[in-house]
Design an enzyme around this catalytic site. Structure first.
Site, PDB file in Angstrom:
ATOM      1  CD  GLU A  96     -15.438  24.840  22.939  1.00 54.04           C
ATOM      2  OE1 GLU A  96     -14.255  24.979  22.981  1.00 54.04           O
ATOM      3  OE2 GLU A  96     -15.948  24.285  23.567  1.00 54.04           O
TER       4      GLU A  96
ATOM      5  CE  LYS B 242     -12.213  23.334  27.483  1.00 55.43           C
ATOM      6  NZ  LYS B 242     -11.889  23.997  26.331  1.00 55.43           N
TER       7      LYS B 242
END
Length: 212
Positions: free
Chosen positions: A45, A133
């Site tokens: 990420e 998330k």
């Protein structure tokens, strides 16, 4: 190739941990990716916390087509477009911005928005998003809060990030709805800046051993 959200979730479940990376120098992504891959992680990420993010995504996509690449800390429409054009597989946002979610959906660009409360979760679900998330994980109540939220929202697939480390990652991964945890402690910016790939490799092996 482009992945569907479900394909991304399946890959994340296999990997269990996502390195959350902040770079000052885009060129550092290649030796970092080599270090991650050698130690069992083919995912990154890359956060838009610096101007190097898009170039780093572009470099990684061109040189490591096997990597699953998330564009993280995406806050604006411009960053969404830049992330997609640079080759990211999906977007991760710290919060839930319906305009950003809608843009990603219009672009057929998978997004994992950040949530930490029932209101945000219900907005996400209303927009057809169940992969989210949970951020900031520990500050928002951690494992206890996630378990409480899963009572009414059992369909969620969750990637918690924030405050997760060796001391608690197994507690998170023990929850079936958690697909993977995001972490930065094993890819700290100071280690990247000093090109300390050996130490990063050691830390990656340490976390891989914990989550096996």
């Amino acid at each position: 190739m482009s992945y569907t959200t479900q394909q991304i979730i399946e890959k994340l479940r296999e990997l269990k941990i996502v390195p959350v990376i902040a770079l000052d120098n885009a060129d550092d992504i290649l030796p970092l990716a080599d270090t991650l891959a050698k130690n069992g992680l083919s995912v990154a990420e890359i956060t838009f916390r610096s101007e190097a993010a898009a170039d780093a995504i572009r470099l990684l996509r061109a040189n490591r087509p096997d990597f699953l690449i998330a564009a993280g800390t995406v806050l604006t429409a411009e960053q969404v477009v830049l992330a997609k054009s640079s080759g990211a597989d999906f977007v991760v946002t710290p919060g839930l911005n319906p305009k950003i979610v809608k843009l990603c959906q219009d672009l057929n660009f998978p997004i994992t928005p950040g949530v930490n409360n029932p209101m945000a979760i219900e907005i996400a679900l209303e927009m057809g998003i169940s992969a989210v998330k949970f951020f900031p994980a520990e500050a928002s109540g951690g494992v206890k809060m996630i378990k409480a939220l899963l009572g009414p929202y059992a369909q969620l697939q969750i990637m918690p990030t924030g405050g997760i480390g060796l001391h608690n990652i197994r507690d998170y991964l023990a929850i079936p709805n958690i697909v993977a945890c995001g972490g930065s402690w094993f890819v700290e910016k100071k280690l990247i800046q000093s090109n300390n790939w050996d130490e990063i490799g050691r830390l990656v092996r340490e976390v891989i051993d914990i989550i096996k």
